[in-house]
Scaffold this active site. Structure first.
Site, PDB file in Angstrom:
ATOM      1  N   GLY A 174       0.829  -1.214   0.000  1.00  0.00           N
ATOM      2  CA  GLY A 174       0.000   0.000   0.000  1.00  0.00           C
ATOM      3  C   GLY A 174       0.855   1.252   0.000  1.00  0.00           C
ATOM      4  N   ALA A 175       2.083   1.125  -0.513  1.00  0.00           N
ATOM      5  CA  ALA A 175       3.062   2.213  -0.404  1.00  0.00           C
ATOM      6  C   ALA A 175       2.895   3.296  -1.467  1.00  0.00           C
ATOM      7  CB  ALA A 175       4.471   1.625  -0.474  1.00  0.00           C
ATOM      8  N   TYR A 220     -15.717  -4.108   5.304  1.00  0.00           N
ATOM      9  CA  TYR A 220     -14.462  -3.487   5.742  1.00  0.00           C
ATOM     10  C   TYR A 220     -14.217  -3.795   7.222  1.00  0.00           C
ATOM     11  CZ  TYR A 220     -11.022   0.139   6.821  1.00  0.00           C
ATOM     12  OH  TYR A 220      -9.895   0.810   7.252  1.00  0.00           O
TER      13      TYR A 220
HETATM   14  N1  LIG Z   1      -7.168   6.689   6.526  1.00  0.00           N
HETATM   15  C1  LIG Z   1      -7.820   6.249   7.578  1.00  0.00           C
HETATM   16  O1  LIG Z   1      -8.542   7.012   8.260  1.00  0.00           O
HETATM   17  C2  LIG Z   1      -7.681   4.816   8.004  1.00  0.00           C
HETATM   18  C3  LIG Z   1      -8.304   4.418   9.207  1.00  0.00           C
HETATM   19  C4  LIG Z   1      -8.177   3.098   9.628  1.00  0.00           C
HETATM   20  C5  LIG Z   1      -7.442   2.194   8.882  1.00  0.00           C
HETATM   21  N2  LIG Z   1      -6.875   2.598   7.719  1.00  0.00           N
HETATM   22  C6  LIG Z   1      -6.129   1.597   6.958  1.00  0.00           C
HETATM   23  O2  LIG Z   1      -4.863   2.103   6.626  1.00  0.00           O
HETATM   24  C7  LIG Z   1      -4.429   1.534   5.386  1.00  0.00           C
HETATM   25  C8  LIG Z   1      -4.027   2.644   4.433  1.00  0.00           C
HETATM   26  O3  LIG Z   1      -5.173   3.464   4.194  1.00  0.00           O
HETATM   27  P1  LIG Z   1      -5.068   4.892   3.477  1.00  0.00           P
HETATM   28  O4  LIG Z   1      -6.032   5.764   4.151  1.00  0.00           O
HETATM   29  O5  LIG Z   1      -3.635   5.297   3.340  1.00  0.00           O
HETATM   30  O6  LIG Z   1      -5.699   4.514   2.049  1.00  0.00           O
HETATM   31  P2  LIG Z   1      -5.169   4.784   0.566  1.00  0.00           P
HETATM   32  O7  LIG Z   1      -6.309   4.418  -0.325  1.00  0.00           O
HETATM   33  O8  LIG Z   1      -4.570   6.133   0.447  1.00  0.00           O
HETATM   34  O9  LIG Z   1      -4.008   3.703   0.422  1.00  0.00           O
HETATM   35  C9  LIG Z   1      -4.282   2.334   0.265  1.00  0.00           C
HETATM   36  C10 LIG Z   1      -3.291   1.749  -0.728  1.00  0.00           C
HETATM   37  O10 LIG Z   1      -3.582   0.360  -0.890  1.00  0.00           O
HETATM   38  C11 LIG Z   1      -3.409   0.054  -2.266  1.00  0.00           C
HETATM   39  N3  LIG Z   1      -4.166  -1.133  -2.671  1.00  0.00           N
HETATM   40  C12 LIG Z   1      -5.519  -1.268  -2.756  1.00  0.00           C
HETATM   41  N4  LIG Z   1      -5.827  -2.457  -3.272  1.00  0.00           N
HETATM   42  C13 LIG Z   1      -4.661  -3.121  -3.492  1.00  0.00           C
HETATM   43  C14 LIG Z   1      -4.327  -4.391  -4.028  1.00  0.00           C
HETATM   44  N5  LIG Z   1      -5.268  -5.231  -4.451  1.00  0.00           N
HETATM   45  N6  LIG Z   1      -3.031  -4.726  -4.118  1.00  0.00           N
HETATM   46  C15 LIG Z   1      -2.052  -3.871  -3.718  1.00  0.00           C
HETATM   47  N7  LIG Z   1      -2.305  -2.644  -3.225  1.00  0.00           N
HETATM   48  C16 LIG Z   1      -3.598  -2.273  -3.120  1.00  0.00           C
HETATM   49  C17 LIG Z   1      -3.933   1.294  -2.987  1.00  0.00           C
HETATM   50  O11 LIG Z   1      -3.490   1.345  -4.343  1.00  0.00           O
HETATM   51  C18 LIG Z   1      -3.400   2.405  -2.119  1.00  0.00           C
HETATM   52  O12 LIG Z   1      -2.144   2.875  -2.553  1.00  0.00           O
HETATM   53  C19 LIG Z   1      -5.590   0.674   4.882  1.00  0.00           C
HETATM   54  O13 LIG Z   1      -5.366  -0.664   5.254  1.00  0.00           O
HETATM   55  C20 LIG Z   1      -6.780   1.247   5.630  1.00  0.00           C
HETATM   56  O14 LIG Z   1      -7.808   0.314   5.763  1.00  0.00           O
HETATM   57  C21 LIG Z   1      -6.967   3.874   7.262  1.00  0.00           C
END
Ligand SMILES: NC(=O)c1ccc[n+]([C@@H]2O[C@H](COP(=O)([O-])OP(=O)(O)OC[C@H]3O[C@@H](n4cnc5c(N)ncnc54)[C@H](O)[C@@H]3O)[C@@H](O)[C@H]2O)c1
Length: 249
Positions: free
Chosen positions: A16-17, A156
């Site tokens: 997810g980088a 989710y």
């Molecule tokens: N932002 C928040 O408030 C929040 C809260 C709780 C948990 N999270 C968790 O933190 C993590 C990052 O979230 P974020 O807010 O940075 O979201 P984001 O959408 O900015 O980043 C998520 C990344 O995961 C990648 N991804 C999605 N499907 C994929 C796949 N099939 N294979 C490889 N990569 C894939 C995307 O391309 C993206 O770069 C997630 O697991 C999310 O559930 C985020």
């Protein structure tokens, strides 16, 4: 913020980088001296992350595809010989709909990426970490798993709650090999999907947060950095809430 933690000689893989929290984790780990591997399905995004860190390399990989994960593992092992730190940040954030209001395929997709994807990546690297007798694994749960989804859906929330059980069970398996396995549970963190979702309602959230601000990706990256370091060597199977006090477990 990472100058006190020296992780030079360590190799870190971050899924997810390409964006948001995963990119912030990659930057923090690179600043701490690790060789990083940026993994994501978004090829352009991971390349931008590598341009930002100025070191490491990117591997495009769709975590819902076991063959993609295997090829990614083969490339990483060929280039680095193994990894020491695994940050499982990739995820799909899916918003709330009634239980009958989304297709079964959407349930499968969210579980495939968030839960099975984490399993596949851990499966690909854990045996190598065991041989090294040192490792750090961080998984990504969520505030939703702690309190029930506020804005996010059943699928989710189920995936993120399951990851807590996964993390604790893997922690028991890996502990004897010097590998810690911990989860982070972020609250409301200002990444693109979240900004879009809560637009115009930010003040409502801030009012519910004791620290009176929304989270930044770096708030989570700092916690991941700690859990990736030797400073956290006696912590395993824990869930670290990073939510400004919105939920206190
Ligand atoms: N932002 C928040 O408030 C929040 C809260 C709780 C948990 N999270 C968790 O933190 C993590 C990052 O979230 P974020 O807010 O940075 O979201 P984001 O959408 O900015 O980043 C998520 C990344 O995961 C990648 N991804 C999605 N499907 C994929 C796949 N099939 N294979 C490889 N990569 C894939 C995307 O391309 C993206 O770069 C997630 O697991 C999310 O559930 C985020």
């Amino acid at each position: 913020m990472s100058w006190n933690i020296d992780l030079s000689c360590k190799r870190a893989l971050i899924t997810g980088a390409a964006a948001g929290i995963g990119r912030a984790c990659a930057v923090a780990l690179a600043e701490a001296g690790t060789s990083i591997v940026a993994v994501d399905v978004n090829e352009k995004g991971i390349q931008q992350t590598i341009d930002t860190t100025g070191s490491g390399f990117a591997v495009r990989c769709d975590l819902s595809r076991p063959d993609d994960v295997e090829s990614m593992r083969d490339r990483v092992l060929a280039e680095l010989g193994g990894i020491d730190i695994l940050v499982n940040c990739a995820g799909i954030i899916s918003y709330k709909k009634g239980i009958g209001a989304f297709p079964i395929e959407e349930w499968d997709r969210v579980l495939d990426v968030n839960l099975r994807g984490t399993y596949l990546v851990c499966r690909a690297f854990v045996e190598g970490m065991k041989e090294q007798h040192w490792g750090r694994i961080v998984t990504f749960s969520s505030l939703a798993a702690r309190v029930g989804g506020i804005e996010v859906g059943l699928h989710y929330t189920a995936s993120k709650a399951a990851l807590i059980g996964f993390t604790r069970t893997l922690a028991k398996e890996c502990g004897p090999y010097g590998i810690t396995v911990n989860a982070v549970a972020p609250g409301v963190i200002l990444t693109e999907p979240v900004k879009k979702q809560i637009q115009g309602r930010e003040a409502d959230y801030v009012a519910q947060i004791p620290l009176r601000r929304l989270g930044e990706p770096e708030d989570v990256a700092n916690a991941v950095l700690f859990l990736s370091s030797s400073l956290s060597g006696y912590i395993t199977g824990s869930v670290l809430d990073i939510n400004g006090g919105m939920y206190m477990g």
